[in-house]
Design a protein around this motif. Structure first.
Motif, PDB file in Angstrom:
ATOM      1  N   MET A 154       5.208  12.170  73.554  1.00 31.34           N
ATOM      2  CA  MET A 154       3.875  13.161  73.763  1.00 31.34           C
ATOM      3  C   MET A 154       2.436  13.289  72.902  1.00 31.34           C
ATOM      4  O   MET A 154       2.852  12.878  71.962  1.00 31.34           O
ATOM      5  N   VAL A 155       1.336  12.968  73.006  1.00 31.93           N
ATOM      6  CA  VAL A 155       0.350  13.277  72.691  1.00 31.93           C
ATOM      7  C   VAL A 155      -0.636  13.864  73.659  1.00 31.93           C
ATOM      8  O   VAL A 155      -1.134  14.056  74.010  1.00 31.93           O
ATOM      9  N   LEU A 156      -1.058  14.849  72.550  1.00 25.98           N
ATOM     10  CA  LEU A 156      -3.302  15.652  72.961  1.00 25.98           C
ATOM     11  C   LEU A 156      -3.268  15.569  72.027  1.00 25.98           C
ATOM     12  O   LEU A 156      -2.869  15.391  70.997  1.00 25.98           O
ATOM     13  N   THR A 157      -4.676  15.221  72.347  1.00 27.05           N
ATOM     14  CA  THR A 157      -6.033  14.983  71.974  1.00 27.05           C
ATOM     15  C   THR A 157      -7.158  15.437  73.011  1.00 27.05           C
ATOM     16  O   THR A 157      -7.352  15.664  73.636  1.00 27.05           O
ATOM     17  N   ASN A 158      -8.241  15.190  71.379  1.00 24.82           N
ATOM     18  CA  ASN A 158      -9.558  15.647  71.969  1.00 24.82           C
ATOM     19  C   ASN A 158      -9.977  13.896  71.042  1.00 24.82           C
ATOM     20  O   ASN A 158     -10.868  14.599  70.226  1.00 24.82           O
ATOM     21  N   LYS A 214       4.686  12.342  78.091  1.00 29.04           N
ATOM     22  CA  LYS A 214       3.180  12.352  78.323  1.00 29.04           C
ATOM     23  C   LYS A 214       2.386  12.680  77.639  1.00 29.04           C
ATOM     24  O   LYS A 214       2.204  12.606  76.451  1.00 29.04           O
ATOM     25  N   ALA A 215       1.113  12.868  78.061  1.00 33.36           N
ATOM     26  CA  ALA A 215       0.635  13.223  77.297  1.00 33.36           C
ATOM     27  C   ALA A 215      -1.391  14.353  78.357  1.00 33.36           C
ATOM     28  O   ALA A 215      -0.854  14.302  79.323  1.00 33.36           O
ATOM     29  N   ALA A 216      -1.840  14.339  77.238  1.00 34.11           N
ATOM     30  CA  ALA A 216      -2.399  15.246  77.353  1.00 34.11           C
ATOM     31  C   ALA A 216      -3.996  15.224  76.887  1.00 34.11           C
ATOM     32  O   ALA A 216      -4.023  15.837  75.598  1.00 34.11           O
ATOM     33  N   VAL A 217      -4.508  15.165  77.098  1.00 32.37           N
ATOM     34  CA  VAL A 217      -6.332  14.272  77.083  1.00 32.37           C
ATOM     35  C   VAL A 217      -7.706  14.833  77.148  1.00 32.37           C
ATOM     36  O   VAL A 217      -8.355  14.700  78.072  1.00 32.37           O
ATOM     37  N   VAL A 218      -8.769  15.870  76.331  1.00 26.20           N
ATOM     38  CA  VAL A 218      -9.308  15.582  76.745  1.00 26.20           C
ATOM     39  C   VAL A 218     -10.471  14.932  76.761  1.00 26.20           C
ATOM     40  O   VAL A 218     -11.029  13.921  75.645  1.00 26.20           O
ATOM     41  N   LEU A 219     -11.378  15.013  77.616  1.00 27.50           N
ATOM     42  CA  LEU A 219     -12.144  14.019  77.963  1.00 27.50           C
ATOM     43  C   LEU A 219     -13.872  14.111  78.360  1.00 27.50           C
ATOM     44  O   LEU A 219     -14.115  15.010  79.952  1.00 27.50           O
ATOM     45  N   PRO A 220     -14.548  13.596  78.226  1.00 33.74           N
ATOM     46  CA  PRO A 220     -16.174  13.836  79.272  1.00 33.74           C
ATOM     47  C   PRO A 220     -16.153  13.281  80.133  1.00 33.74           C
ATOM     48  O   PRO A 220     -15.197  12.307  80.282  1.00 33.74           O
ATOM     49  N   ASP A 221     -16.979  13.660  80.994  1.00 35.80           N
ATOM     50  CA  ASP A 221     -16.368  13.527  82.642  1.00 35.80           C
ATOM     51  C   ASP A 221     -16.578  11.831  82.990  1.00 35.80           C
ATOM     52  O   ASP A 221     -16.561  11.344  84.047  1.00 35.80           O
ATOM     53  N   ASN A 222     -18.231  11.004  81.793  1.00 37.72           N
ATOM     54  CA  ASN A 222     -17.838  10.014  82.188  1.00 37.72           C
ATOM     55  C   ASN A 222     -17.285   8.351  82.388  1.00 37.72           C
ATOM     56  O   ASN A 222     -16.594   8.353  83.106  1.00 37.72           O
ATOM     57  N   VAL A 223     -15.841   9.708  81.822  1.00 35.92           N
ATOM     58  CA  VAL A 223     -14.720   8.752  82.016  1.00 35.92           C
ATOM     59  C   VAL A 223     -14.585   8.618  83.077  1.00 35.92           C
ATOM     60  O   VAL A 223     -13.784   7.557  83.434  1.00 35.92           O
ATOM     61  N   LEU A 224     -14.161   9.549  83.697  1.00 38.56           N
ATOM     62  CA  LEU A 224     -13.955  10.063  85.204  1.00 38.56           C
ATOM     63  C   LEU A 224     -14.950   9.293  86.613  1.00 38.56           C
ATOM     64  O   LEU A 224     -14.258   8.598  87.639  1.00 38.56           O
ATOM     65  N   PHE A 225     -15.834   8.442  85.858  1.00 38.89           N
ATOM     66  CA  PHE A 225     -16.766   8.810  86.888  1.00 38.89           C
ATOM     67  C   PHE A 225     -17.539   6.781  87.045  1.00 38.89           C
ATOM     68  O   PHE A 225     -17.752   5.883  87.519  1.00 38.89           O
ATOM     69  N   GLU A 226     -17.354   6.605  85.458  1.00 43.69           N
ATOM     70  CA  GLU A 226     -18.256   5.574  84.903  1.00 43.69           C
ATOM     71  C   GLU A 226     -17.974   4.129  85.432  1.00 43.69           C
ATOM     72  O   GLU A 226     -16.302   3.745  85.910  1.00 43.69           O
ATOM     73  N   GLY A 227     -18.824   2.985  85.816  1.00 40.38           N
ATOM     74  CA  GLY A 227     -18.270   1.623  86.737  1.00 40.38           C
ATOM     75  C   GLY A 227     -17.778   1.068  85.093  1.00 40.38           C
ATOM     76  O   GLY A 227     -17.187   1.503  83.965  1.00 40.38           O
TER      77      GLY A 227
END
Length: 306
Positions: free
Chosen positions: A81-85, A139-152
């Motif tokens: 398991m990886v939990l991180t921000n 399993k992982a739960a990672v805090v990510l800013p929006d740009n990681v979800l939409f950047e090309g």
């Protein structure tokens, strides 16, 4: 494992959660001495983390946390398991305060054989690192800013790899200002690791919107357990038994792959704070109001001069 553990908040909460659900003495001893590990790039922060964990009875003969740059290499350890921000920012280097007050500059461009892209984006690098250090079945739960979800570019390539070789089953859209600076939009991304396959391991992505039309403040309306109760209920214990709701929606992998740049920044709830375009005044009306305001202001200034 938390590869950017800071002062150990995620590790401590993971420990408390697992301790509360287990009565086996051997397992509890393992939990206290061997189950948890963390890394942080700052010696000062690592010391604070070690002390924080020690005060809660966590650790054996050696501290469960160490100082180092998690992104330098893959290492030999793999995790369930990886939990991180991961730290926020896109600078090419970071200034690190040492225990003696010295300041060092750490590069953030990494060349690793297990990375599919080379980028200065810290969150994308941490995401690639997590994808590598997870065990098969991890399993992982990672805090990510929006740009990681939409950047090309690098972001799109990593997202496609994540969808291909992992089960990216859940995205929690967070209100602004929860993990990062006020105004920065972030998410918690949940995924499981599988052995590589010709088929996409992700068949569908469930998105929970805790952001739209939500307003949390530190004092008057803080985020608490109750705020997340509906998400926890929707998340459930069995992906196959999930049911959609107003805030919880499922998106098929084929639908996601058709989105421009495999964009995972998905929203569907109408934002009530956005002004309806039909109610916006015409340009002529806006201009008249501006002129009237300027005329009134000049008149008031003349009165002051007299």
């Amino acid at each position: 494992m938390d590869p950017a553990c800071g002062t150990g908040g995620f590790l401590l909460q993971a420990y408390e959660s697992m301790r509360a659900s287990n009565k086996d003495k051997a397992k509890l001893e393992y939990l206290k001495t061997k189950a948890l590990s963390g890394t942080d790039i700052s010696p000062l922060v690592t010391s604070l983390c070690a002390m924080n964990l020690y005060l809660h009875g966590i650790g054996g003969n050696e501290s469960p946390v160490k100082t180092g740059d998690s992104l330098l290499n893959l290492g030999s350890d793999r995790y369930d398991m990886v939990l991180t921000n991961p730290p926020f920012g896109k600078k090419s280097s970071t200034k690190i305060m040492g225990e003696d007050g010295s300041v060092n500059t750490q590069s953030e461009s990494y060349e690793r054989d297990d990375f599919i892209v080379s980028t200065s984006n810290k969150q994308i690098n941490f995401l690639q690192h997590i994808m590598s250090v997870l065990k098969i079945g991890g399993k992982a739960a990672v805090v990510l800013p929006d740009n990681v979800l939409f950047e090309g570019g690098a972001g799109e390539r990593v997202r496609k790899r994540l969808l291909k070789d992992f089960n990216l089953h859940t995205i929690l859209r967070l209100p602004t200002g929860i993990f990062y600076a006020q105004g920065v939009k972030a998410n918690v991304v949940f995924f499981d690791k599988y052995t590589p396959s010709d088929e996409y391991r992700t068949s569908e992505v469930w998105v929970y919107d805790l952001r739209t039309n939500q307003n949390f403040t530190l004092i008057e309306n803080p985020l608490n357990d109750e705020s997340l109760a509906d998400f926890v209920k929707c998340y459930g214990d069995n992906l196959a038994q999930r049911k959609p709701s107003e805030k919880f929606k499922c998106f098929d992998i084929d639908e996601i792959l058709k989105r421009d740049k495999t964009n995972l920044d998905i929203s569907w709830i109408k934002d009530e704070s956005v002004i309806n375009s039909e109610n916006i005044a015409s340009p002529d009306e806006i201009l008249r109001d501006i002129k009237a305001n300027i005329t009134t202001a000049l008149s008031e200034l003349e009165k002051i001069k007299l």
